[in-house]
Design a protein around this motif. Structure first.
Motif, PDB file in Angstrom:
ATOM      1  N   THR A 106     -10.113   6.903   5.687  1.00 55.18           N
ATOM      2  CA  THR A 106      -8.187   6.490   5.381  1.00 55.18           C
ATOM      3  C   THR A 106      -7.510   6.020   4.146  1.00 55.18           C
ATOM      4  O   THR A 106      -6.515   6.984   3.648  1.00 55.18           O
ATOM      5  CB  THR A 106      -7.759   6.673   7.126  1.00 55.18           C
ATOM      6  N   ASP A 107      -8.574   5.231   3.828  1.00 56.70           N
ATOM      7  CA  ASP A 107      -8.875   4.102   2.880  1.00 56.70           C
ATOM      8  C   ASP A 107      -8.327   5.571   1.257  1.00 56.70           C
ATOM      9  O   ASP A 107      -7.445   4.875   0.648  1.00 56.70           O
ATOM     10  CB  ASP A 107      -8.954   3.415   2.489  1.00 56.70           C
ATOM     11  N   ASP A 108      -9.415   6.701   1.343  1.00 54.77           N
ATOM     12  CA  ASP A 108     -10.018   7.227   0.355  1.00 54.77           C
ATOM     13  C   ASP A 108      -8.688   7.748  -0.913  1.00 54.77           C
ATOM     14  O   ASP A 108      -7.461   8.700   0.205  1.00 54.77           O
ATOM     15  CB  ASP A 108     -10.533   8.162   0.158  1.00 54.77           C
ATOM     16  N   GLY A 109      -7.911   7.399  -1.608  1.00 53.96           N
ATOM     17  CA  GLY A 109      -6.176   8.191  -2.318  1.00 53.96           C
ATOM     18  C   GLY A 109      -5.048   7.026  -2.329  1.00 53.96           C
ATOM     19  O   GLY A 109      -4.167   6.993  -2.840  1.00 53.96           O
ATOM     20  N   ARG A 110      -5.260   6.048  -1.124  1.00 53.42           N
ATOM     21  CA  ARG A 110      -4.474   4.903  -1.121  1.00 53.42           C
ATOM     22  C   ARG A 110      -4.089   4.290  -3.064  1.00 53.42           C
ATOM     23  O   ARG A 110      -5.249   3.994  -2.793  1.00 53.42           O
ATOM     24  CB  ARG A 110      -4.289   4.188  -0.142  1.00 53.42           C
ATOM     25  N   VAL A 111      -3.268   3.625  -2.613  1.00 54.01           N
ATOM     26  CA  VAL A 111      -2.528   3.236  -3.628  1.00 54.01           C
ATOM     27  C   VAL A 111      -2.242   1.449  -3.435  1.00 54.01           C
ATOM     28  O   VAL A 111      -1.181   1.829  -2.903  1.00 54.01           O
ATOM     29  CB  VAL A 111      -1.375   3.791  -4.313  1.00 54.01           C
ATOM     30  N   PHE A 112      -2.984   0.775  -4.192  1.00 55.75           N
ATOM     31  CA  PHE A 112      -2.375  -0.426  -3.499  1.00 55.75           C
ATOM     32  C   PHE A 112      -2.214  -1.354  -4.715  1.00 55.75           C
ATOM     33  O   PHE A 112      -2.758  -1.633  -5.529  1.00 55.75           O
ATOM     34  CB  PHE A 112      -3.531  -1.211  -2.794  1.00 55.75           C
ATOM     35  N   SER A 113      -0.909  -2.398  -4.059  1.00 56.28           N
ATOM     36  CA  SER A 113      -0.355  -2.711  -5.315  1.00 56.28           C
ATOM     37  C   SER A 113       0.311  -4.194  -5.351  1.00 56.28           C
ATOM     38  O   SER A 113       0.233  -4.997  -3.503  1.00 56.28           O
ATOM     39  CB  SER A 113       0.997  -1.275  -6.217  1.00 56.28           C
ATOM     40  N   CYS A 114       0.220  -4.590  -6.200  1.00 53.75           N
ATOM     41  CA  CYS A 114      -0.006  -6.224  -6.016  1.00 53.75           C
ATOM     42  C   CYS A 114       1.950  -6.586  -6.744  1.00 53.75           C
ATOM     43  O   CYS A 114       1.353  -6.291  -8.368  1.00 53.75           O
ATOM     44  CB  CYS A 114      -0.798  -7.472  -6.992  1.00 53.75           C
ATOM     45  N   HIS A 115       2.129  -7.349  -6.891  1.00 53.84           N
ATOM     46  CA  HIS A 115       3.510  -8.137  -7.548  1.00 53.84           C
ATOM     47  C   HIS A 115       3.361  -8.896  -6.834  1.00 53.84           C
ATOM     48  O   HIS A 115       3.922  -9.475  -6.585  1.00 53.84           O
ATOM     49  CB  HIS A 115       5.015  -6.968  -6.764  1.00 53.84           C
ATOM     50  N   VAL A 116       3.694  -9.811  -8.603  1.00 55.10           N
ATOM     51  CA  VAL A 116       4.181 -11.329  -9.041  1.00 55.10           C
ATOM     52  C   VAL A 116       5.216 -11.405  -9.465  1.00 55.10           C
ATOM     53  O   VAL A 116       6.003 -10.755 -11.152  1.00 55.10           O
ATOM     54  CB  VAL A 116       3.062 -11.726 -10.126  1.00 55.10           C
ATOM     55  N   VAL A 142       0.880  -1.247  -0.088  1.00 54.74           N
ATOM     56  CA  VAL A 142       0.285   0.080  -0.099  1.00 54.74           C
ATOM     57  C   VAL A 142       0.664   1.052   0.238  1.00 54.74           C
ATOM     58  O   VAL A 142       2.003   0.863   0.780  1.00 54.74           O
ATOM     59  CB  VAL A 142      -1.036   0.468   1.096  1.00 54.74           C
ATOM     60  N   GLY A 143       0.411   2.184  -1.211  1.00 53.95           N
ATOM     61  CA  GLY A 143       1.512   3.403  -0.997  1.00 53.95           C
ATOM     62  C   GLY A 143       0.700   4.288  -0.688  1.00 53.95           C
ATOM     63  O   GLY A 143      -0.843   4.902  -0.848  1.00 53.95           O
ATOM     64  N   GLU A 144       1.015   5.758   0.517  1.00 60.24           N
ATOM     65  CA  GLU A 144       0.542   6.849   0.598  1.00 60.24           C
ATOM     66  C   GLU A 144       1.794   7.591   0.846  1.00 60.24           C
ATOM     67  O   GLU A 144       2.577   7.109   1.440  1.00 60.24           O
ATOM     68  CB  GLU A 144      -0.193   6.593   1.821  1.00 60.24           C
ATOM     69  N   ASP A 145       1.230   9.010   0.319  1.00 59.67           N
ATOM     70  CA  ASP A 145       2.032   9.982   0.445  1.00 59.67           C
ATOM     71  C   ASP A 145       3.820  10.020   0.125  1.00 59.67           C
ATOM     72  O   ASP A 145       4.914  10.133   0.511  1.00 59.67           O
ATOM     73  CB  ASP A 145       2.366  11.337   1.887  1.00 59.67           C
ATOM     74  N   GLY A 146       4.297   8.838  -0.990  1.00 60.94           N
ATOM     75  CA  GLY A 146       5.320   9.174  -1.696  1.00 60.94           C
ATOM     76  C   GLY A 146       5.570   7.604  -1.119  1.00 60.94           C
ATOM     77  O   GLY A 146       6.874   7.406  -1.264  1.00 60.94           O
ATOM     78  N   ARG A 147       5.159   6.929   0.016  1.00 59.04           N
ATOM     79  CA  ARG A 147       6.031   6.363   0.240  1.00 59.04           C
ATOM     80  C   ARG A 147       4.844   4.691   0.634  1.00 59.04           C
ATOM     81  O   ARG A 147       3.627   4.490  -0.028  1.00 59.04           O
ATOM     82  CB  ARG A 147       6.243   6.130   2.216  1.00 59.04           C
ATOM     83  N   GLN A 148       5.768   3.096   0.431  1.00 62.28           N
ATOM     84  CA  GLN A 148       5.137   2.017   0.263  1.00 62.28           C
ATOM     85  C   GLN A 148       5.642   1.133   1.476  1.00 62.28           C
ATOM     86  O   GLN A 148       6.884   1.455   2.193  1.00 62.28           O
ATOM     87  CB  GLN A 148       6.051   0.945  -1.328  1.00 62.28           C
ATOM     88  N   GLU A 149       4.628   0.165   1.456  1.00 59.35           N
ATOM     89  CA  GLU A 149       4.363  -0.247   2.667  1.00 59.35           C
ATOM     90  C   GLU A 149       3.960  -1.924   2.696  1.00 59.35           C
ATOM     91  O   GLU A 149       3.029  -1.991   1.979  1.00 59.35           O
ATOM     92  CB  GLU A 149       3.536  -0.451   4.394  1.00 59.35           C
ATOM     93  N   GLU A 150       4.404  -2.703   2.576  1.00 60.23           N
ATOM     94  CA  GLU A 150       4.443  -3.690   2.539  1.00 60.23           C
ATOM     95  C   GLU A 150       3.065  -4.572   3.621  1.00 60.23           C
ATOM     96  O   GLU A 150       2.589  -4.449   4.681  1.00 60.23           O
ATOM     97  CB  GLU A 150       5.475  -5.431   2.786  1.00 60.23           C
ATOM     98  N   LEU A 151       2.062  -5.240   3.131  1.00 55.85           N
ATOM     99  CA  LEU A 151       0.702  -6.098   3.545  1.00 55.85           C
ATOM    100  C   LEU A 151       0.778  -7.130   3.473  1.00 55.85           C
ATOM    101  O   LEU A 151       1.012  -7.324   5.266  1.00 55.85           O
ATOM    102  CB  LEU A 151      -0.272  -5.258   2.778  1.00 55.85           C
ATOM    103  N   VAL A 152       0.514  -8.500   2.305  1.00 52.31           N
ATOM    104  CA  VAL A 152       0.569  -9.258   3.035  1.00 52.31           C
ATOM    105  C   VAL A 152       1.721  -9.744   1.492  1.00 52.31           C
ATOM    106  O   VAL A 152       1.922  -9.035   0.363  1.00 52.31           O
ATOM    107  CB  VAL A 152      -0.460  -9.916   2.523  1.00 52.31           C
ATOM    108  N   THR A 153       2.690 -11.019   2.265  1.00 54.52           N
ATOM    109  CA  THR A 153       3.797 -11.738   1.074  1.00 54.52           C
ATOM    110  C   THR A 153       2.814 -13.402   0.975  1.00 54.52           C
ATOM    111  O   THR A 153       2.813 -14.050   2.461  1.00 54.52           O
ATOM    112  CB  THR A 153       4.852 -11.669   1.738  1.00 54.52           C
ATOM    113  N   LYS A 154       2.672 -13.930  -0.499  1.00 62.92           N
ATOM    114  CA  LYS A 154       2.351 -15.199  -0.481  1.00 62.92           C
ATOM    115  C   LYS A 154       3.000 -15.951  -1.122  1.00 62.92           C
ATOM    116  O   LYS A 154       3.732 -15.365  -2.384  1.00 62.92           O
ATOM    117  CB  LYS A 154       0.803 -14.954  -1.041  1.00 62.92           C
ATOM    118  N   GLU A 155       3.886 -16.998  -0.677  1.00 59.91           N
ATOM    119  CA  GLU A 155       5.188 -18.250  -1.415  1.00 59.91           C
ATOM    120  C   GLU A 155       3.646 -19.027  -1.907  1.00 59.91           C
ATOM    121  O   GLU A 155       2.978 -19.739  -0.987  1.00 59.91           O
ATOM    122  CB  GLU A 155       5.731 -18.386  -0.820  1.00 59.91           C
ATOM    123  N   PRO A 156       4.281 -20.175  -2.929  1.00 64.18           N
ATOM    124  CA  PRO A 156       3.322 -20.953  -3.141  1.00 64.18           C
ATOM    125  C   PRO A 156       3.087 -21.424  -3.085  1.00 64.18           C
ATOM    126  O   PRO A 156       4.146 -21.994  -1.733  1.00 64.18           O
ATOM    127  CB  PRO A 156       4.223 -21.290  -4.851  1.00 64.18           C
TER     128      PRO A 156
END
Length: 152
Positions: free
Chosen positions: A123-133, A76-90
């Motif tokens: 407070t979720d308004d404007g947040r950017v959620f990104s998924c990286h595979v 999740v990104g907000e105000d130019g910084r990103q924070e990891e929410l969840v990680t998934k391994e196969p």
């Protein structure tokens, strides 16, 4: 004749030439230029009502099975910084980050690696959620979604 390249990276971009001797015609050659492009990030906007469940697909333009066998991260990104929410391994359970500003109780990994957030807050308004595979160390498919929260 064929050249087979495995685990293709951007570093393999360049000019390739195949030459061989033939009798009685002499040497034959063919040239090709290979351009390996990095995948571009897909970006979406998702609208949700306040206090509703927000579901964000990991990769909207691909089949769900295409991300099952690869590691992935939701950030999740907000105000130019990103924070990891969840990680998934196969073949492993998801790992949630306790220090998240969203709080583990609000975030879940759903079917097809969908990120579920409940309840949505203003407070979720404007947040950017990104998924990286992570298909390969140099081949990461990314999609990001900007959230717009509406009150009733």
């Amino acid at each position: 004749w064929a050249l087979l390249l495995k685990n293709v990276t951007i570093a393999l971009s360049g000019h390739y030439e195949c030459s061989f001797a033939t009798y009685p015609y002499g040497t034959k050659a063919a040239k090709i230029q290979l351009i390996v492009k990095a995948e571009e990030e897909q970006h979406y906007v998702k609208e949700v009502w306040l206090n509703q469940t927000l579901e964000i697909p990991c990769l909207e333009d691909t089949t769900p099975e295409s991300s099952y066998n690869y590691p992935l991260k939701w950030l999740v990104g907000e105000d130019g910084r990103q924070e990891e929410l969840v990680t998934k391994e196969p073949s492993c359970p998801a790992v949630y980050r306790n220090g998240s500003t969203l709080g583990r109780q609000r975030v879940r990994l759903g079917l097809n690696n969908t990120l579920k957030i409940f309840p949505t807050k203003i407070t979720d308004d404007g947040r950017v959620f990104s998924c990286h595979v992570f298909y390969h160390p140099e081949r990461v498919h990314k999609s990001s979604t900007t959230v717009r929260v509406f009150g009733k």
